[in-house]
Design a protein around this motif. Structure first.
Motif: not given
Length: 197
Positions: A152-168
């Protein structure tokens, strides 16, 4: 559908060791934010000499982290530099944990990354009144205590990375379209790690 661009994953110990020097980490971060810069320009930010900064930039270039910037204006007497990958880089501790040298490099680089992040945040805290209400109201510092499994922690990391990528990408596109008013570099630091009270 566009392919998802990801940071380069470092798996070679000699490349990871390039960042054991804290000045190289600082120079890389400054260059990433600036886009392009000369050794003299970077030296002003790190309280170093242009020759020392040039040396460390060349070392980073040997490992493929920075490269000469093409087409920069100037008189040709000084090199312009840029980061080699707009997506940055990362590593997994498990790729290096099998040897004492790898574990030591991971520890040193991870502490160096953390130290530069803390220094950057402290600088903001010291200067926040100069940023004004709009920026200080928008800035945040958050901590959440969660009960998760490693998956679950790994999945949360993936989701946060995707969110940051979209904003970047949103920020890059707006800047490319000339929308630069009130646009600043923003640093977002998130950590996720297990602990026992």
């Amino acid at each position: 559908m566009a392919s998802k661009r990801e940071p380069e994953r470092i798996t070679d110990l000699s490349r990871l060791r390039a960042f054991m020097n804290p000045l190289r980490m600082q120079l890389y971060r400054l260059l990433y934010a600036a886009g392009t810069a000369t050794a003299s320009q970077l030296a002003e930010h790190v309280d170093g000499t242009p020759s020392l900064v040039s040396y460390h930039l060349r070392k980073l270039a040997e490992h493929g982290f920075v490269a000469q910037a093409e087409g920069e204006n100037g008189d040709g007497r000084e090199r312009w530099w840029r980061v080699a990958s707009a997506e940055g880089w990362g590593f997994r501790e498990s790729d290096f944990a099998g040897t004492p040298e790898g574990a030591a490099a991971v520890g040193a680089v991870t502490r160096g990354i953390h130290d530069t992040r803390v220094a950057q945040y402290r600088t903001y805290l010291d200067q926040r009144s100069a940023w004004g209400k709009e920026w200080t109201d928008a800035a945040f510092s958050s901590e959440w205590l969660l009960d998760l499994t490693p998956a679950e922690l790994a999945k949360m990391n993936e989701e946060l990375e995707e969110l940051a990528r979209r904003w970047r990408e949103r920020g890059r596109a707006a800047s490319a379209d000339g929308d630069t008013e009130n646009r600043e570099h923003v640093s977002v630091h998130l950590y996720g790690f297990p602990f026992r009270p």
